[in-house]
Design a protein around this motif. Structure first.
Motif, PDB file in Angstrom:
ATOM      1  N   UNK A  53       0.834  -1.202   0.000  1.00 19.08           N
ATOM      2  CA  UNK A  53       0.000   0.000   0.000  1.00 19.08           C
ATOM      3  C   UNK A  53       0.869   1.252   0.000  1.00 19.08           C
ATOM      4  N   UNK A  54       0.341   2.348  -0.550  1.00 16.26           N
ATOM      5  CA  UNK A  54       1.102   3.610  -0.548  1.00 16.26           C
ATOM      6  C   UNK A  54       1.044   4.285   0.827  1.00 16.26           C
ATOM      7  N   UNK A  55       1.805   3.739   1.772  1.00 19.35           N
ATOM      8  CA  UNK A  55       1.840   4.263   3.135  1.00 19.35           C
ATOM      9  C   UNK A  55       3.258   4.707   3.488  1.00 19.35           C
ATOM     10  N   UNK A  56       3.374   5.718   4.339  1.00 20.43           N
ATOM     11  CA  UNK A  56       4.706   6.111   4.810  1.00 20.43           C
ATOM     12  C   UNK A  56       5.348   4.968   5.607  1.00 20.43           C
ATOM     13  N   UNK A  57       6.663   4.961   5.621  1.00 17.86           N
ATOM     14  CA  UNK A  57       7.402   3.909   6.307  1.00 17.86           C
ATOM     15  C   UNK A  57       7.065   3.845   7.792  1.00 17.86           C
ATOM     16  N   UNK A  58       6.890   4.992   8.435  1.00 17.22           N
ATOM     17  CA  UNK A  58       6.582   4.997   9.871  1.00 17.22           C
ATOM     18  C   UNK A  58       5.252   4.302  10.153  1.00 17.22           C
ATOM     19  N   UNK A  86       0.890   2.032  19.287  1.00 21.79           N
ATOM     20  CA  UNK A  86       1.895   3.093  19.436  1.00 21.79           C
ATOM     21  C   UNK A  86       2.251   3.696  18.067  1.00 21.79           C
ATOM     22  N   UNK A  87       2.447   5.005  18.029  1.00 12.94           N
ATOM     23  CA  UNK A  87       2.852   5.757  16.836  1.00 12.94           C
ATOM     24  C   UNK A  87       1.764   5.840  15.758  1.00 12.94           C
ATOM     25  N   UNK A  88       0.517   5.529  16.108  1.00 10.73           N
ATOM     26  CA  UNK A  88      -0.597   5.710  15.160  1.00 10.73           C
ATOM     27  C   UNK A  88      -1.541   6.750  15.761  1.00 10.73           C
ATOM     28  N   UNK A  89      -1.630   7.879  15.083  1.00 14.40           N
ATOM     29  CA  UNK A  89      -2.523   8.951  15.526  1.00 14.40           C
ATOM     30  C   UNK A  89      -3.617   9.202  14.512  1.00 14.40           C
ATOM     31  N   UNK A  90      -4.320  10.315  14.697  1.00 19.80           N
ATOM     32  CA  UNK A  90      -5.429  10.640  13.782  1.00 19.80           C
ATOM     33  C   UNK A  90      -4.954  10.766  12.342  1.00 19.80           C
ATOM     34  N   UNK A  91      -3.819  11.430  12.153  1.00 17.43           N
ATOM     35  CA  UNK A  91      -3.307  11.630  10.793  1.00 17.43           C
ATOM     36  C   UNK A  91      -2.953  10.291  10.150  1.00 17.43           C
ATOM     37  N   UNK A  92      -2.339   9.402  10.916  1.00 15.48           N
ATOM     38  CA  UNK A  92      -1.972   8.077  10.396  1.00 15.48           C
ATOM     39  C   UNK A  92      -3.210   7.289   9.986  1.00 15.48           C
ATOM     40  N   UNK A  93      -4.280   7.398  10.783  1.00 16.17           N
ATOM     41  CA  UNK A  93      -5.522   6.691  10.443  1.00 16.17           C
ATOM     42  C   UNK A  93      -6.075   7.224   9.122  1.00 16.17           C
ATOM     43  N   UNK A  94      -6.006   8.531   8.906  1.00 15.58           N
ATOM     44  CA  UNK A  94      -6.454   9.107   7.635  1.00 15.58           C
ATOM     45  C   UNK A  94      -5.607   8.598   6.468  1.00 15.58           C
ATOM     46  N   UNK A  95      -4.294   8.498   6.681  1.00 17.82           N
ATOM     47  CA  UNK A  95      -3.414   7.957   5.634  1.00 17.82           C
ATOM     48  C   UNK A  95      -3.753   6.503   5.329  1.00 17.82           C
ATOM     49  N   UNK A  96      -4.061   5.742   6.370  1.00 20.19           N
ATOM     50  CA  UNK A  96      -4.424   4.330   6.193  1.00 20.19           C
ATOM     51  C   UNK A  96      -5.737   4.220   5.420  1.00 20.19           C
ATOM     52  N   UNK A  97      -6.714   5.043   5.770  1.00 19.51           N
ATOM     53  CA  UNK A  97      -7.996   5.015   5.050  1.00 19.51           C
ATOM     54  C   UNK A  97      -7.811   5.340   3.571  1.00 19.51           C
ATOM     55  N   UNK A  98      -6.977   6.327   3.275  1.00 18.63           N
ATOM     56  CA  UNK A  98      -6.703   6.680   1.873  1.00 18.63           C
ATOM     57  C   UNK A  98      -6.007   5.537   1.143  1.00 18.63           C
ATOM     58  N   UNK A  99      -5.054   4.895   1.808  1.00 21.22           N
ATOM     59  CA  UNK A  99      -4.330   3.786   1.180  1.00 21.22           C
ATOM     60  C   UNK A  99      -5.250   2.593   0.931  1.00 21.22           C
TER      61      UNK A  99
END
Length: 115
Positions: A53-58, A86-99
């Motif tokens: 998936x097109x997700x950032x490495x973090x 750990x290390x998953x916040x609101x922004x990360x969840x949005x990135x995951x939904x987009x991916x």
């Protein structure tokens, strides 16, 4: 799934069967086309990995630490379950939904907060 079509001379029945089969296959063909456009060539029983998936490495690392390896694993998570990692916040969840949207999947809905 098993589809049985009995021999018939009725053109309308054959056309209806064809439309039904095409409707069943349309999401699968679209899914394969999206993966192919990204350079991923799945087999018939392929398991798509989160790393595809097109997700950032973090984000990929945080999901791997949470033992979420496949897209199916990820799609069975709720946003609240992801935020608990750990290390998953609101922004990360949005990135995951987009991916997930790029491969035609979504996160599981959390109905426990509604009722």
């Amino acid at each position: 799934m098993r589809i049985v079509i009995e021999g018939t001379d009725e053109l309308t029945e054959l056309l209806r069967a064809r439309q039904t089969i095409e409707a069943l296959l349309r999401p699968l063909i679209a899914f394969d086309a999206r993966l192919a456009s990204r350079g991923v060539a799945p087999a018939d029983d392929a398991v798509v990995l989160v790393n595809d998936l097109p997700l950032p490495l973090r984000v990929r690392n945080a999901l791997a630490a949470g033992n979420i390896v496949t897209v199916d694993d990820l799609a069975h998570c709720t946003p609240a379950k992801l935020r608990a990692l750990p290390r998953i916040g609101r922004w990360s969840v949005l990135e995951i939904e987009d991916a997930l949207a790029t491969v035609g999947r979504t996160l599981e809905l959390d109905f426990s907060r509604i009722f």
